[in-house]
Design an enzyme around this catalytic site. Structure first.
Site, mmCIF file in Angstrom:
data_model
loop_
_atom_site.group_PDB
_atom_site.id
_atom_site.type_symbol
_atom_site.label_atom_id
_atom_site.label_comp_id
_atom_site.label_asym_id
_atom_site.label_seq_id
_atom_site.Cartn_x
_atom_site.Cartn_y
_atom_site.Cartn_z
ATOM 1 N N GLU A 146 32.889 45.220 40.907
ATOM 2 C CA GLU A 146 31.518 45.902 41.688
ATOM 3 C C GLU A 146 31.883 46.847 42.810
ATOM 4 O O GLU A 146 31.096 47.433 43.298
ATOM 5 C CB GLU A 146 30.302 45.284 41.574
ATOM 6 C CG GLU A 146 30.428 44.122 42.617
ATOM 7 C CD GLU A 146 31.320 42.980 42.710
ATOM 8 O OE1 GLU A 146 32.207 42.767 41.793
ATOM 9 O OE2 GLU A 146 31.031 42.082 43.368
ATOM 10 N N CYS B 205 34.257 36.435 39.378
ATOM 11 C CA CYS B 205 34.558 35.471 40.478
ATOM 12 C C CYS B 205 33.861 34.151 40.219
ATOM 13 O O CYS B 205 34.015 33.349 39.489
ATOM 14 C CB CYS B 205 34.528 36.232 41.761
ATOM 15 S SG CYS B 205 35.383 35.611 42.952
ATOM 16 N N HIS C 258 36.488 41.271 41.679
ATOM 17 C CA HIS C 258 35.132 41.911 41.929
ATOM 18 C C HIS C 258 35.030 43.544 41.608
ATOM 19 O O HIS C 258 35.416 44.336 42.223
ATOM 20 C CB HIS C 258 34.785 41.769 43.623
ATOM 21 C CG HIS C 258 34.304 40.682 43.851
ATOM 22 N ND1 HIS C 258 33.011 40.144 44.269
ATOM 23 C CD2 HIS C 258 35.218 39.540 44.227
ATOM 24 C CE1 HIS C 258 32.938 38.879 44.564
ATOM 25 N NE2 HIS C 258 33.987 38.352 44.623
HETATM 26 N N1 GLN Z 1 35.422 30.766 46.135
HETATM 27 C C1 GLN Z 1 34.164 30.866 45.350
HETATM 28 C C2 GLN Z 1 33.769 29.713 44.532
HETATM 29 O O1 GLN Z 1 34.571 28.640 44.444
HETATM 30 C C3 GLN Z 1 34.230 32.214 44.580
HETATM 31 C C4 GLN Z 1 34.530 33.303 45.433
HETATM 32 C C5 GLN Z 1 33.864 34.768 45.009
HETATM 33 O O2 GLN Z 1 33.065 34.659 43.953
HETATM 34 N N2 GLN Z 1 34.488 35.697 45.495
HETATM 35 O O3 GLN Z 1 32.922 29.784 44.082
#
Ligand code: GLN
Length: 191
Positions: free
Chosen positions: A172, A79, A170
């Site tokens: 995890e 992410c 995610h």
């Molecule tokens: N929206 C976040 C970003 O731009 C990422 C979100 C996340 O890691 N769950 O960094």
């Protein structure tokens, strides 16, 4: 095997738990001297990429991590971690670590779909994997030699490029450890 987890912001504890359940040793990276320890791979957790990027810079870890990745350190971004790795961020001038030849789009699913669960996602080499998206990015474009490992509704959400592995969701969360196992066995063990 010992895996470092970037622990300056975001969901790093959850990654450590998964790694420990898989029998790997863990190490938190909080400051640049933590990079002096021996480790076989590094996880960049989800969280807020802008904050994480700023902290990496301020803590003097950005260049060191970039160099280690270029020298083959196995890396797994989830992410925000995917955003940190991307060479380009759509609509933004700067990148962070910038070693992964892809363009990512941040907060890419709109406000309504800020967070969602996708039960039937398929991950190459793993099979069906439940995917948890939290204000997630997706990969908008890739360079030719980047391998696509997962897509959801036509959007790329999992990639590998040599020693660099990244997902938009995610893995995890949710108790299924197969993606971490893939990282340990297919990327860390090889190097
Ligand atoms: N929206 C976040 C970003 O731009 C990422 C979100 C996340 O890691 N769950 O960094």
């Amino acid at each position: 095997m010992k895996i470092a987890v970037l622990a300056v912001q975001g969901a790093f504890v959850e990654h450590e738990k998964v790694l420990q359940e898989l029998g790997a040793g863990t190490l938190q990276l909080r400051k640049s001297s933590d990079l002096d320890n021996d480790f076989d791979g590094l996880i960049l957790p989800g969280g807020e990429s802008t904050v994480q990027g700023k902290l990496l810079q301020e803590l003097g870890m950005m260049n060191a991590i970039r160099d280690r990745i270029k020298n083959g350190l196995p890396i797994f971004g989830t992410c925000a971690g995917l955003i940190l790795l991307a060479e380009k961020i759509a609509g933004e001038d700067a990148h962070h670590i910038g070693t992964l030849p892809v363009t990512v789009k941040r907060n890419a699913y709109g406000r309504q779909l800020g967070s969602f669960h996708y039960e039937q996602g398929t991950f190459q080499g793993i099979g069906t994997f439940p995917m948890e998206f939290i204000r997630a990015p997706y990969v908008e474009s890739i360079s030719d030699d980047v391998e696509i490992l997962a897509s959801v509704e036509g959007r790329i959400v999992g990639v590998q490029y040599k020693n660099q592995f990244a997902v938009a969701f995610h893995p995890e969360l949710g108790g299924d450890h197969r993606i971490h196992k893939y990282f340990l066995e297919r990327i860390c063990a090889k190097n």
